[in-house]
Design a protein around this motif. Structure first.
Motif, PDB file in Angstrom:
ATOM      1  N   ARG A 156      53.128 110.369  76.857  1.00  0.00           N
ATOM      2  CA  ARG A 156      52.513 110.868  78.137  1.00  0.00           C
ATOM      3  C   ARG A 156      52.704 112.470  77.943  1.00  0.00           C
ATOM      4  O   ARG A 156      51.722 113.236  78.211  1.00  0.00           O
ATOM      5  CB  ARG A 156      52.962 110.248  79.279  1.00  0.00           C
ATOM      6  CG  ARG A 156      52.364 110.908  80.374  1.00  0.00           C
ATOM      7  CD  ARG A 156      51.100 110.770  80.846  1.00  0.00           C
ATOM      8  NE  ARG A 156      50.635 111.342  81.894  1.00  0.00           N
ATOM      9  CZ  ARG A 156      50.680 110.705  83.197  1.00  0.00           C
ATOM     10  NH1 ARG A 156      51.119 109.541  83.323  1.00  0.00           N
ATOM     11  NH2 ARG A 156      50.156 111.410  84.462  1.00  0.00           N
ATOM     12  N   MET A 157      53.750 112.813  77.496  1.00  0.00           N
ATOM     13  CA  MET A 157      54.023 114.349  77.428  1.00  0.00           C
ATOM     14  C   MET A 157      53.198 114.937  76.510  1.00  0.00           C
ATOM     15  O   MET A 157      52.723 116.055  76.680  1.00  0.00           O
ATOM     16  CB  MET A 157      55.450 114.452  77.189  1.00  0.00           C
ATOM     17  CG  MET A 157      56.415 114.003  78.141  1.00  0.00           C
ATOM     18  SD  MET A 157      58.162 113.991  77.719  1.00  0.00           S
ATOM     19  CE  MET A 157      58.876 115.578  77.821  1.00  0.00           C
ATOM     20  N   ALA A 158      53.094 114.426  75.306  1.00  0.00           N
ATOM     21  CA  ALA A 158      52.043 115.011  74.268  1.00  0.00           C
ATOM     22  C   ALA A 158      50.657 115.187  74.649  1.00  0.00           C
ATOM     23  O   ALA A 158      49.966 115.971  74.594  1.00  0.00           O
ATOM     24  CB  ALA A 158      52.125 114.170  73.104  1.00  0.00           C
ATOM     25  N   ASP A 159      50.203 114.032  75.422  1.00  0.00           N
ATOM     26  CA  ASP A 159      48.907 114.173  76.033  1.00  0.00           C
ATOM     27  C   ASP A 159      48.747 115.146  77.115  1.00  0.00           C
ATOM     28  O   ASP A 159      47.750 116.088  76.865  1.00  0.00           O
ATOM     29  CB  ASP A 159      48.405 112.875  76.909  1.00  0.00           C
ATOM     30  CG  ASP A 159      48.112 111.666  76.076  1.00  0.00           C
ATOM     31  OD1 ASP A 159      47.553 111.858  74.924  1.00  0.00           O
ATOM     32  OD2 ASP A 159      48.221 110.414  76.287  1.00  0.00           O
ATOM     33  N   ASN A 160      49.901 115.591  77.773  1.00  0.00           N
ATOM     34  CA  ASN A 160      49.748 116.644  78.837  1.00  0.00           C
ATOM     35  C   ASN A 160      49.650 117.967  78.140  1.00  0.00           C
ATOM     36  O   ASN A 160      48.933 118.970  78.413  1.00  0.00           O
ATOM     37  CB  ASN A 160      50.716 116.541  79.855  1.00  0.00           C
ATOM     38  CG  ASN A 160      50.856 115.472  80.715  1.00  0.00           C
ATOM     39  OD1 ASN A 160      49.970 114.863  80.905  1.00  0.00           O
ATOM     40  ND2 ASN A 160      52.255 115.225  81.197  1.00  0.00           N
ATOM     41  N   LYS A 161      50.530 117.960  77.142  1.00  0.00           N
ATOM     42  CA  LYS A 161      50.536 119.300  76.097  1.00  0.00           C
ATOM     43  C   LYS A 161      49.186 119.617  75.429  1.00  0.00           C
ATOM     44  O   LYS A 161      48.713 120.832  75.784  1.00  0.00           O
ATOM     45  CB  LYS A 161      51.650 119.344  75.124  1.00  0.00           C
ATOM     46  CG  LYS A 161      51.703 120.499  74.333  1.00  0.00           C
ATOM     47  CD  LYS A 161      52.100 121.637  75.023  1.00  0.00           C
ATOM     48  CE  LYS A 161      53.368 121.575  75.596  1.00  0.00           C
ATOM     49  NZ  LYS A 161      53.915 122.874  76.406  1.00  0.00           N
ATOM     50  N   CYS A 162      48.576 118.606  74.811  1.00  0.00           N
ATOM     51  CA  CYS A 162      47.169 118.683  74.367  1.00  0.00           C
ATOM     52  C   CYS A 162      46.391 118.969  75.246  1.00  0.00           C
ATOM     53  O   CYS A 162      45.390 120.078  75.059  1.00  0.00           O
ATOM     54  CB  CYS A 162      46.892 117.400  73.632  1.00  0.00           C
ATOM     55  SG  CYS A 162      47.937 116.836  72.300  1.00  0.00           S
ATOM     56  N   ARG A 163      46.249 118.411  76.660  1.00  0.00           N
ATOM     57  CA  ARG A 163      45.361 118.766  77.720  1.00  0.00           C
ATOM     58  C   ARG A 163      45.537 120.232  78.181  1.00  0.00           C
ATOM     59  O   ARG A 163      44.405 121.107  78.190  1.00  0.00           O
ATOM     60  CB  ARG A 163      45.249 117.621  78.761  1.00  0.00           C
ATOM     61  CG  ARG A 163      44.422 118.215  80.036  1.00  0.00           C
ATOM     62  CD  ARG A 163      44.483 117.014  81.028  1.00  0.00           C
ATOM     63  NE  ARG A 163      46.056 116.504  81.389  1.00  0.00           N
ATOM     64  CZ  ARG A 163      46.771 117.278  82.228  1.00  0.00           C
ATOM     65  NH1 ARG A 163      46.243 118.353  82.957  1.00  0.00           N
ATOM     66  NH2 ARG A 163      48.074 116.919  82.646  1.00  0.00           N
ATOM     67  N   HIS A 164      46.821 120.811  78.155  1.00  0.00           N
ATOM     68  CA  HIS A 164      46.803 122.126  78.627  1.00  0.00           C
ATOM     69  C   HIS A 164      46.558 123.155  77.576  1.00  0.00           C
ATOM     70  O   HIS A 164      45.939 124.034  77.931  1.00  0.00           O
ATOM     71  CB  HIS A 164      48.030 122.544  78.982  1.00  0.00           C
ATOM     72  CG  HIS A 164      48.846 121.585  80.157  1.00  0.00           C
ATOM     73  ND1 HIS A 164      50.158 121.155  80.306  1.00  0.00           N
ATOM     74  CD2 HIS A 164      48.171 121.342  81.360  1.00  0.00           C
ATOM     75  CE1 HIS A 164      50.100 120.723  81.496  1.00  0.00           C
ATOM     76  NE2 HIS A 164      48.973 120.602  82.229  1.00  0.00           N
ATOM     77  N   GLY A 186      40.787 126.509  75.774  1.00  0.00           N
ATOM     78  CA  GLY A 186      39.563 127.026  74.829  1.00  0.00           C
ATOM     79  C   GLY A 186      40.054 127.757  73.525  1.00  0.00           C
ATOM     80  O   GLY A 186      39.144 128.157  72.894  1.00  0.00           O
ATOM     81  N   ALA A 187      41.198 127.896  73.338  1.00  0.00           N
ATOM     82  CA  ALA A 187      41.751 128.544  72.068  1.00  0.00           C
ATOM     83  C   ALA A 187      41.506 127.890  70.828  1.00  0.00           C
ATOM     84  O   ALA A 187      41.405 126.650  70.772  1.00  0.00           O
ATOM     85  CB  ALA A 187      43.352 128.768  72.214  1.00  0.00           C
ATOM     86  N   ASP A 188      41.475 128.585  70.045  1.00  0.00           N
ATOM     87  CA  ASP A 188      41.003 128.366  68.395  1.00  0.00           C
ATOM     88  C   ASP A 188      42.146 127.416  67.685  1.00  0.00           C
ATOM     89  O   ASP A 188      41.775 126.532  66.975  1.00  0.00           O
ATOM     90  CB  ASP A 188      40.532 129.432  67.438  1.00  0.00           C
ATOM     91  CG  ASP A 188      39.380 130.228  67.929  1.00  0.00           C
ATOM     92  OD1 ASP A 188      38.296 129.650  68.434  1.00  0.00           O
ATOM     93  OD2 ASP A 188      39.288 131.245  68.040  1.00  0.00           O
ATOM     94  N   ALA A 189      43.230 127.860  68.099  1.00  0.00           N
ATOM     95  CA  ALA A 189      44.463 127.136  67.399  1.00  0.00           C
ATOM     96  C   ALA A 189      45.832 127.326  68.487  1.00  0.00           C
ATOM     97  O   ALA A 189      45.836 127.907  69.170  1.00  0.00           O
ATOM     98  CB  ALA A 189      44.757 128.093  66.244  1.00  0.00           C
ATOM     99  N   ILE A 190      46.475 126.450  68.099  1.00  0.00           N
ATOM    100  CA  ILE A 190      47.761 126.114  68.904  1.00  0.00           C
ATOM    101  C   ILE A 190      49.092 126.607  67.850  1.00  0.00           C
ATOM    102  O   ILE A 190      48.930 126.455  66.771  1.00  0.00           O
ATOM    103  CB  ILE A 190      47.998 124.774  69.340  1.00  0.00           C
ATOM    104  CG1 ILE A 190      47.075 124.185  70.340  1.00  0.00           C
ATOM    105  CG2 ILE A 190      49.522 124.784  69.947  1.00  0.00           C
ATOM    106  CD1 ILE A 190      47.109 122.680  70.668  1.00  0.00           C
ATOM    107  N   VAL A 191      49.678 127.446  68.220  1.00  0.00           N
ATOM    108  CA  VAL A 191      50.801 127.840  67.467  1.00  0.00           C
ATOM    109  C   VAL A 191      52.012 127.777  68.115  1.00  0.00           C
ATOM    110  O   VAL A 191      52.311 127.797  69.189  1.00  0.00           O
ATOM    111  CB  VAL A 191      50.598 129.362  67.224  1.00  0.00           C
ATOM    112  CG1 VAL A 191      51.778 130.128  66.364  1.00  0.00           C
ATOM    113  CG2 VAL A 191      49.132 129.870  66.617  1.00  0.00           C
ATOM    114  N   ALA A 192      53.194 127.337  67.270  1.00  0.00           N
ATOM    115  CA  ALA A 192      54.666 127.374  67.871  1.00  0.00           C
ATOM    116  C   ALA A 192      55.518 127.794  66.523  1.00  0.00           C
ATOM    117  O   ALA A 192      54.918 128.080  65.479  1.00  0.00           O
ATOM    118  CB  ALA A 192      54.513 126.051  68.015  1.00  0.00           C
ATOM    119  N   GLY A 193      56.600 127.693  66.798  1.00  0.00           N
ATOM    120  CA  GLY A 193      57.737 127.803  65.802  1.00  0.00           C
ATOM    121  C   GLY A 193      58.575 126.634  65.292  1.00  0.00           C
ATOM    122  O   GLY A 193      59.420 126.976  64.647  1.00  0.00           O
TER     123      GLY A 193
END
Length: 243
Positions: free
Chosen positions: A188-196, A201-208
């Motif tokens: 559920r938490m991953a779904d929320n993160k993906c939805r946000h 509309g960004a081309d890419a999700i970036v993290a460290g």
């Protein structure tokens, strides 16, 4: 100056190009980079499960491998947090070892913190063009205060537009062993993160943190999103995103 690169398990096993991207960034900053071949896991999964005796062994092993380095750089907030925060705690029963570990932990940095505040990198080899949104991983943010550092580095890249997602600092649901112990909550938490992230509309999700990225990308694909790209920030900064 000698910089020791702690590669991390996930980078080594799942996406080694991140390690090569980090190597490129450090060498372009003028550092001699050493990568101890005997390095292994930082021990965070065991620590989270209460196995503190194993952590003491790993902490002392880490000291032997990296004590000759002027700095140690880690492309993961969770692993860097384990080394900087929890290793000294696990060795506190032995004041001499704890003091030695504390000295080493003070020379240990999460990647973006090092590039911005120690290396003071001005020119970045990456040439990504497009929009991105940034996910703040829990350990990097809450244990090490890593938040502005990646954003300031990305701001040095003229063809990137950063679009902040809602709740960028909320956990993605991975949390190491958390995702195994509490699968439904994690999903559920991953779904929320993906939805946000998708809402930007960004081309890419970036993290460290690669753990977060694997969790987010896995959930994106299961939700049917095959177009949003997912990158570690080192890949973006070094230009490894095209490989």
């Amino acid at each position: 100056m000698r910089v020791g690169l702690f590669v991390t398990c996930l980078v080594d096993l799942m996406r080694p190009r991140i390690g090569f991207a980090v190597l490129q960034l450090l060498e372009s900053s003028g550092y001699e980079v050493v990568v101890p071949e005997s390095q292994t896991c930082c021990g965070q999964p065991g620590y989270n499960s209460g196995d503190t005796s194993a952590i003491k062994t790993l902490a002392m092993k880490f000291m032997r491998e990296f004590e000759g380095c002027d700095y140690i750089v880690v492309p993961s907030g969770s692993c860097a947090g384990m080394i900087k925060v929890h290793y000294p705690e696990c060795l506190k029963a032995d004041p001499q070892l704890a003091e030695k570990m504390q000295a080493i932990s003070e020379r240990t940095f999460e990647l973006t913190d090092f590039l911005l505040n120690v290396a003071k990198l001005k020119v970045l080899p990456g040439d990504f063009k497009g929009t991105i949104t940034y996910h703040d991983s829990c350990s990097g943010l809450r244990e090490l205060g890593v938040q502005r550092q990646p954003r300031e580095l990305l701001a040095k890249m003229p063809d990137i537009q950063l679009i902040e997602m809602q709740e960028s600092t909320t956990c993605c649901g991975f949390g190491g062993t958390f995702s195994v112990k509490y699968g439904e909550i994690s999903t559920r938490m991953a779904d929320n993160k993906c939805r946000h992230a998708e809402e930007t509309g960004a081309d890419a999700i970036v993290a460290g943190d690669l753990g977060c990225l694997l969790n987010i990308e896995g959930r994106l694909r299961r939700r049917g999103n095959l177009h949003t790209k997912v990158f570690h920030i080192a890949e973006i900064l070094a230009g490894e995103d095209k490989k």
